[in-house]
Scaffold this active site. Sequence first.
Site, PDB file in Angstrom:
ATOM      1  N   SER A 192       0.836  -1.195   0.000  1.00  0.00           N
ATOM      2  CA  SER A 192       0.000   0.000   0.000  1.00  0.00           C
ATOM      3  C   SER A 192       0.877   1.254   0.000  1.00  0.00           C
ATOM      4  CB  SER A 192      -0.959  -0.049   1.195  1.00  0.00           C
ATOM      5  OG  SER A 192      -1.957   0.933   1.084  1.00  0.00           O
ATOM      6  N   ASP A 328     -10.355  -3.634  -5.428  1.00  0.00           N
ATOM      7  CA  ASP A 328      -9.864  -2.848  -4.291  1.00  0.00           C
ATOM      8  C   ASP A 328     -10.724  -1.596  -4.158  1.00  0.00           C
ATOM      9  OD1 ASP A 328      -8.479  -1.176  -2.524  1.00  0.00           O
ATOM     10  OD2 ASP A 328      -6.516  -1.863  -3.211  1.00  0.00           O
ATOM     11  N   HIS A 359      -8.296  -4.726  -0.674  1.00  0.00           N
ATOM     12  CA  HIS A 359      -7.063  -4.003  -0.351  1.00  0.00           C
ATOM     13  C   HIS A 359      -6.259  -4.809   0.658  1.00  0.00           C
ATOM     14  CE1 HIS A 359      -4.581  -0.407  -0.431  1.00  0.00           C
ATOM     15  NE2 HIS A 359      -4.431  -0.541   0.876  1.00  0.00           N
TER      16      HIS A 359
END
EC number: 3.1.1.-
Length: 398
Positions: A192, A328, A359
């Site tokens: 991320s 996501d 995610h």
Amino acid sequence: MSTAFLTLIAVIVCILFRILNVHSQPLKPSVWCLDAHFLDCLYKIAPVLREPYIPPRLWGFSGHVQTVLHSIVGRVRCPWPLGERVYMSLKDGSTLTYDLYQPLNEQEDDITVAICPGIANSSESVYIRTFVHLAQCNGYRCAVLNHIGALRSVQVTSTRIFTYGHTEDFAAMVEHLHQKYRQSRIVAVGFSLGGNLVTKYMGEDQKTKPDKVIGGISICQGYNAVEGTKWLLNWQNFRRFYLYIMTENVKSIILRHRHILLSDEVKARHNLNEREIIAAATLPELDEAYTRRVYNFPSTQELYKWSSSLFYFDTIKKPMIFINAKDDPLIPEDLLHPIKEYATTRQNTAYVEVAHGGHLGFYEGGFLYPNPVTWLDRTLVAMVGSLVMMHEVGKVAP
């Protein structure tokens, strides 16, 4: 039983079926890659990419459920790998820490996986621990950056914490690892926010990187913070809700260390208004009230452009693999077009898109209960191996 009640039940069931996306079927990951040699090596060591990703049947086809479970549960039956915490004092007075884990099984090659976690995360985050343990079992040494301010047990000693675009902390850890293990080859892995930092680090040509860094892997990043924040401010697909959670996580770190980060001297130096920081309901508001002032950016737009890995693609010299999930909820498909184009025009680059996974979720399992190790964990370990093999056999194009 009344008709109205039956209608209500039917509506609820339809909504649940829509949210859970139960009509979906397992699909193979899609791969964008110009370099045939690179792709061959990737498939050889990571054959999982040729197979359908099969999430838990009841809820695994919902990106929202995967994302929420990841943020609340992380992983099931998570191990707690044993390592040592390394402390470093940086030039600006910051105390940087990373956790170092030695391989549990011997391997011919000396490989160190340098891991950069997601926003406000650390070596104590459950998904990081699961991946570290699996990597150790496959003979890899792991080093996990603890974002400054994220660990409750480590006090902030300077007037800053981590950001979306400052790679100095990760670079310091990598250099320290290089000095400590001179012969070890290093693969950078970022999740991320960490994926953005790893990619930006690999593309910052003005910064010297150890020649032992042989490649990088990015997972679930958005690539462009300028456009990404516009999407996150939209209520569509519950993005504004996710943005609120991220904002509160960062804000809680600032307020936890307010005696240093928001001291009278710091507030006067950077023109900070503590009430505005506390009242911030979104990351752009928090970055306007705090981040861009501390780092002397004229606007949040300038901060976001400077921070975004997208603008450093052209100067990446080492092999890179990028992974995103199509469902996501934090990253809409529009943000994924540039990485697809990049992967199909550059050597030594691959982009892997999974239809499901949310995610950082990517759970596997049967009908309801997920496996302790996710598809992502297994695939990442294999991808590290593929980067090592490509480096060894000399198939990386010049």
